[in-house]
Design an enzyme around this catalytic site. Structure first.
Site, PDB file in Angstrom:
ATOM      1  N   SER A  17       0.685  -1.365  -0.100  1.00 57.43           N
ATOM      2  CA  SER A  17       0.103  -0.018   0.044  1.00 57.43           C
ATOM      3  C   SER A  17       0.724   1.228  -0.175  1.00 57.43           C
ATOM      4  O   SER A  17       2.009   1.289   0.598  1.00 57.43           O
ATOM      5  CB  SER A  17      -0.876  -0.180   1.227  1.00 57.43           C
ATOM      6  OG  SER A  17      -1.593  -1.169   1.337  1.00 57.43           O
TER       7      SER A  17
HETATM    8  N1  SAH Z   1      -0.205  -5.495   4.052  1.00 56.03           N
HETATM    9  C1  SAH Z   1       0.638  -5.697   2.857  1.00 56.03           C
HETATM   10  C2  SAH Z   1      -0.113  -5.441   1.534  1.00 56.03           C
HETATM   11  C3  SAH Z   1      -0.641  -6.592   0.931  1.00 56.03           C
HETATM   12  S1  SAH Z   1      -1.641  -6.498  -0.229  1.00 56.03           S
HETATM   13  C4  SAH Z   1       1.926  -4.925   2.719  1.00 56.03           C
HETATM   14  O1  SAH Z   1       2.202  -4.199   3.943  1.00 56.03           O
HETATM   15  O2  SAH Z   1       2.746  -5.219   1.767  1.00 56.03           O
HETATM   16  C5  SAH Z   1      -2.992  -7.551   0.090  1.00 56.03           C
HETATM   17  C6  SAH Z   1      -2.495  -9.146   0.284  1.00 56.03           C
HETATM   18  O3  SAH Z   1      -3.495  -9.840   1.017  1.00 56.03           O
HETATM   19  C7  SAH Z   1      -1.981  -9.646  -0.856  1.00 56.03           C
HETATM   20  O4  SAH Z   1      -0.554 -10.130  -0.760  1.00 56.03           O
HETATM   21  C8  SAH Z   1      -3.063 -10.940  -0.831  1.00 56.03           C
HETATM   22  O5  SAH Z   1      -2.318 -11.961  -1.796  1.00 56.03           O
HETATM   23  C9  SAH Z   1      -3.462 -11.151   0.450  1.00 56.03           C
HETATM   24  N2  SAH Z   1      -4.844 -11.474   0.593  1.00 56.03           N
HETATM   25  C10 SAH Z   1      -5.856 -11.835  -0.283  1.00 56.03           C
HETATM   26  N3  SAH Z   1      -6.854 -12.296   0.297  1.00 56.03           N
HETATM   27  C11 SAH Z   1      -6.533 -12.835   1.294  1.00 56.03           C
HETATM   28  C12 SAH Z   1      -7.184 -13.891   2.293  1.00 56.03           C
HETATM   29  N4  SAH Z   1      -8.277 -14.026   2.048  1.00 56.03           N
HETATM   30  N5  SAH Z   1      -6.358 -14.123   3.286  1.00 56.03           N
HETATM   31  C13 SAH Z   1      -4.924 -13.750   3.496  1.00 56.03           C
HETATM   32  N6  SAH Z   1      -4.401 -12.971   2.598  1.00 56.03           N
HETATM   33  C14 SAH Z   1      -5.052 -12.420   1.751  1.00 56.03           C
END
Ligand code: SAH
Length: 229
Positions: free
Chosen positions: A79
């Site tokens: 993000s």
């Molecule tokens: N917090 C992260 C940003 C992640 S983007 C950072 O600081 O880099 C969102 C993430 O959520 C992605 O990596 C995606 O694979 C994950 N995601 C999507 N659906 C999910 C689920 N049901 N359970 C766990 N992770 C999930």
């Protein structure tokens, strides 16, 4: 005197040394985060400290402190710095807190939280990302972050209840297991809405009597919350 002053003025436009990441972070906090109204001193401190450039792929490093999200592989993104700071401040982190994050991605949001709270539990659905984030966090000394691969929809019952929950993928609805696993007096922040459209960042609060209220805050764009994992 004039040429000297002119020299100074010109110098101030010279880009900062690309390796001076601490200076870039200080500037990011000032211009992107404080300027937009985040005032929580601990959050600002954490944003100044966590080396965001080490959480992005090498070819993205020059942009690590810019005002936008960046690709981290597997179709996912880290993000925008402001959103990380804003969401962290919204859950009102305290040193005694145990926090659940859904969507580990690069591990950056987890590291920012770990600077502020006791323990961070974080779940990532993409196995390769879960593995690389766990390794990165361990290498950087974040020993109080526990990473698990799986579908975060069900939360992490073994460590519930949580003082705060931060969801970083956009869900169509707030997963009921996450509401159940939120402590009384706890706060959850979650983007809600259709994938690939603008979603709404929601703040969910559970009061001392267990009553749950939600508030819509700002429009956001997150990658979709997937199911299955
Ligand atoms: N917090 C992260 C940003 C992640 S983007 C950072 O600081 O880099 C969102 C993430 O959520 C992605 O990596 C995606 O694979 C994950 N995601 C999507 N659906 C999910 C689920 N049901 N359970 C766990 N992770 C999930």
């Amino acid at each position: 005197m004039l040429p000297f002053l002119l020299g100074l003025l010109l110098c101030s436009d010279v880009p900062v040394d690309t390796t001076d990441y601490a200076a870039r972070r200080a500037r990011m906090v000032r211009e992107q985060i404080e300027a937009r109204g985040v005032t929580h001193p601990g959050v600002l401190r954490a944003m100044r400290k966590v080396p965001r450039h080490l959480f992005v792929p090498e070819d993205q490093r020059p942009y690590a402190y810019h005002d936008f999200p960046l690709p981290i592989g597997y179709g996912q993104t880290i993000s925008q710095p402001f959103i990380v700071a804003y969401m962290t401040a919204l859950v009102a982190p305290e040193p005694s807190h145990r926090v659940l994050e859904i969507g580990t991605g690069s591990g950056y949001q987890a590291a920012v939280l770990a600077e502020l709270v006791d323990t961070v539990y974080t779940i990532e659905i993409v196995p390769e990302l879960a593995e690389s984030a766990a390794r990165r966090l361990a290498d950087l000394g974040y020993t109080r972050v526990r990473v698990r691969q799986g579908d975060g929809y069900e939360g992490w019952a073994a460590h519930a209840p949580f003082d705060a929950i931060v969801v970083t993928a956009a869900a169509e609805h707030i997963p009921p297991p996450l509401i159940d696993q939120l402590k009384r007096g706890g706060r959850m922040v979650i983007p809600v809405g259709s994938p690939f459209r603008t979603q709404t960042l929601m703040l969910v609060e559970k009061d001392r009597r267990g009553r749950v209220t939600t508030q819509s805050l700002v429009p956001v764009r997150f990658v979709p919350f997937r199911r299955g994992g």
